[in-house]
Design an enzyme around this catalytic site. Structure first.
Site, PDB file in Angstrom:
ATOM      1  CG  ASP A  51      -1.756   1.260   1.247  1.00 52.26           C
ATOM      2  OD1 ASP A  51      -2.944   0.979   0.683  1.00 52.26           O
ATOM      3  OD2 ASP A  51      -1.492   1.976   1.794  1.00 52.26           O
ATOM      4  CE1 TYR A  56       0.465   7.708   3.007  1.00 52.18           C
ATOM      5  CE2 TYR A  56       0.820   5.526   2.024  1.00 52.18           C
ATOM      6  CZ  TYR A  56       0.163   6.294   2.803  1.00 52.18           C
ATOM      7  OH  TYR A  56      -1.228   6.182   3.033  1.00 52.18           O
ATOM      8  CG  HIS A 119      -4.671   9.860   0.604  1.00 53.44           C
ATOM      9  ND1 HIS A 119      -3.332   9.559   0.266  1.00 53.44           N
ATOM     10  CD2 HIS A 119      -4.700   9.175   1.912  1.00 53.44           C
ATOM     11  CE1 HIS A 119      -2.440   9.268   1.374  1.00 53.44           C
ATOM     12  NE2 HIS A 119      -3.483   8.929   2.448  1.00 53.44           N
TER      13      HIS A 119
END
Length: 322
Positions: A51, A56, A119
């Site tokens: 994931d 990120y 998100h």
């Protein structure tokens, strides 16, 4: 090393997704070479679901790790691994979704992602890049309908095998389903024994949306996390009696709810232990004790709430369930 097979769920798109995925978010993020090595460790112990997200910064090392795993024979082909990534809030606009996914694919070095998620039900000014700019003053109105139409286009183009959302409450999911041609396959939300999400899980079940749990152990190693799961006396007592780790009890509970877990550990031994939850079960008495655990949302998302923004309160952000 014997690699355990991880059970899968069939999503409403027909795609199969392993019920445990390795989370790749970390602040600070380790250097890319270190991450590639960590992800190879995960492949070696049996992880097949990873994931990531645009936010990120782990897409590129993950892509390199997939390529290396193929070279090493840890994967026979691309379709043996399930990759989830996410559209960040600066790109949550009809015209920006497809370019954002193409950037993600370029970083991953892949032709498609298995699952692409919105998100947050939030839009940030396009120039407000990165975690540092997750501020109230950068939140602008979110065009859910237009953004989802562009997500559907990503699916139709074959660039995302499944599409879904993250951090959506019941009201927002209802609104999305009213306009969607292709329903979301997954809603990835904060879910753990200290935030059990009963109402939301029941709603998603009725609508055929799979619930995936982020921070299933409470992100206890992060400054924004909580020890409410890992230090819970009920879990500690059950773990001790069963000769299991507290993490294994917490992850097994999530699995028994029919949800999947995105669990982040960069330690190879803990990665392995976190997969050892499928050949035993919790008793009815043990599961009943979990209703005594105090409930509290760990990550409220205050930075998306302001008097002048689209969300005036946490109640509005979380559809009355803050």
């Amino acid at each position: 090393m014997e690699v355990k097979k991880i059970p899968e769920v069939t999503l409403n798109s027909g795609q199969k997704m392993p019920l445990i995925g390795l989370g790749t978010a970390a602040i600070p993020l380790p250097p890319h070479e270190a991450l590639i090595s960590i992800f190879i460790d995960a492949f070696e112990v049996g992880y097949k679901h990873f994931d990531t997200a645009s936010l990120y910064g782990s897409e590129e090392p993950l892509g390199k790790a997939v390529a290396k795993a193929l070279d090493l024979g840890l994967l026979k082909s691309r379709d043996e691994v399930f990759i989830t990534s996410k559209l960040w809030a600066t790109d949550a606009h009809h015209d920006l979704v497809l370019p954002a996914l193409k950037t993600t694919l370029q970083k991953l070095g892949l032709e498609y992602v298995d699952l692409y998620l919105i998100h947050w039900p939030v839009r940030l000014k396009p120039e407000a890049k990165g975690i540092i700019n997750m501020k109230k003053e950068n939140v602008i109105p979110f065009d859910m309908k237009g953004t989802w139409e562009a997500m559907e286009e990503c699916y139709r183009l074959g660039l995302a095998k499944s599409i879904g959302v993250s951090n959506f409450g019941i009201k927002k999911l209802t609104q999305l389903l009213e306009n969607a041609t292709i329903p979301p396959t997954v809603n990835q939300v904060e879910m753990s024994l200290s935030w059990q999400q009963g109402k939301l899980r029941e709603f998603c079940k009725q609508k055929g949306i799979h619930v995936s749990a982020w921070s299933p152990l409470g992100a206890y190693r992060d400054k924004w996390g909580t020890n409410a799961v890992m230090d819970n006396p009920i879990l500690k007592e059950i773990a001790c009696a069963r000769h299991k780790s507290v993490a294994q009890i917490a992850l097994r509970w999530i699995y028994e709810q029919g949800a999947s877990a995105i669990v982040r550990s960069f330690n190879k031994e803990r990665m392995k232990l976190n997969l050892e939850i499928f050949d035993w079960e919790l008793s009815k008495e043990e599961s009943q004790k979990f209703s005594q655990i105090p409930q509290c949302r760990m990550y409220p998302g205050e930075q998306f709430v302001s008097e002048n923004g689209p969300y005036k309160s946490l109640e509005e952000l979380w559809d009355g369930d803050p």
